[in-house]
Write a protein that holds these residues in place. Structure first.
Motif, short mmCIF file in Angstrom:
data_model
loop_
_atom_site.label_atom_id
_atom_site.label_comp_id
_atom_site.label_asym_id
_atom_site.label_seq_id
_atom_site.Cartn_x
_atom_site.Cartn_y
_atom_site.Cartn_z
N GLU A 116 -9.72 -4.62 -8.56
CA GLU A 116 -8.27 -4.41 -8.41
C GLU A 116 -7.75 -3.42 -9.44
N GLU A 117 -8.27 -3.50 -10.66
CA GLU A 117 -7.87 -2.56 -11.71
C GLU A 117 -8.23 -1.12 -11.31
N ALA B 33 -8.67 -0.05 -8.27
CA ALA B 33 -7.83 0.33 -7.12
C ALA B 33 -6.50 0.89 -7.61
N ARG B 34 -5.90 0.24 -8.60
CA ARG B 34 -4.63 0.76 -9.15
C ARG B 34 -4.86 2.11 -9.82
N TRP C 131 -7.10 4.30 -9.02
CA TRP C 131 -7.32 5.30 -7.97
C TRP C 131 -5.99 5.82 -7.44
N GLU C 132 -5.02 4.94 -7.30
CA GLU C 132 -3.70 5.36 -6.80
C GLU C 132 -3.11 6.44 -7.70
N ARG C 133 -3.34 6.34 -9.01
CA ARG C 133 -2.83 7.35 -9.95
C ARG C 133 -3.72 8.60 -9.96
N TRP D 133 -7.42 3.71 -1.31
CA TRP D 133 -8.53 2.99 -1.91
C TRP D 133 -9.44 2.38 -0.85
#
Length: 89
Positions: free
Chosen positions: A55-56, A58-59, A61-63, A72
């Motif tokens: 999850e970390e 994934a966040r 990757w968004e940035r 993601w």
């Protein structure tokens, strides 16, 4: 969760042909970014388990993805595959 099979020689994951990942074309640049991200994640997070950092990442990757806008869910297999290739000390 069973391990994912990544076919590093093709441009699409070798799982579930009807999935969003296989239906979406990912540019070479984005795939390269995902692989680099996975390698860097392993080097940074060491022996942590994939599920503990998923999850970390994934966040992150968004940035990181910038203008590419590849979600993601499409690129996760590439990141995880690269993460699993790196051996830690």
């Amino acid at each position: 969760m069973p391990p994912r099979n990544i076919d590093w020689l093709s441009s699409s994951p070798s799982h579930d042909p009807g999935s969003a990942a296989s239906a979406t074309s990912v540019s070479h640049r984005t795939r390269e970014l995902a692989i680099t991200y996975g390698i860097g994640a392993r080097l940074h997070h060491g022996e942590r388990h994939w599920e503990d950092i998923r999850e970390e990442l994934a966040r992150g990757w968004e940035r990181l993805r910038g203008a590419e806008q590849v979600p993601w869910s499409v690129i996760e297999d590439d990141v995880e595959g690269a993460w699993r290739l790196v051996l830690t000390d």
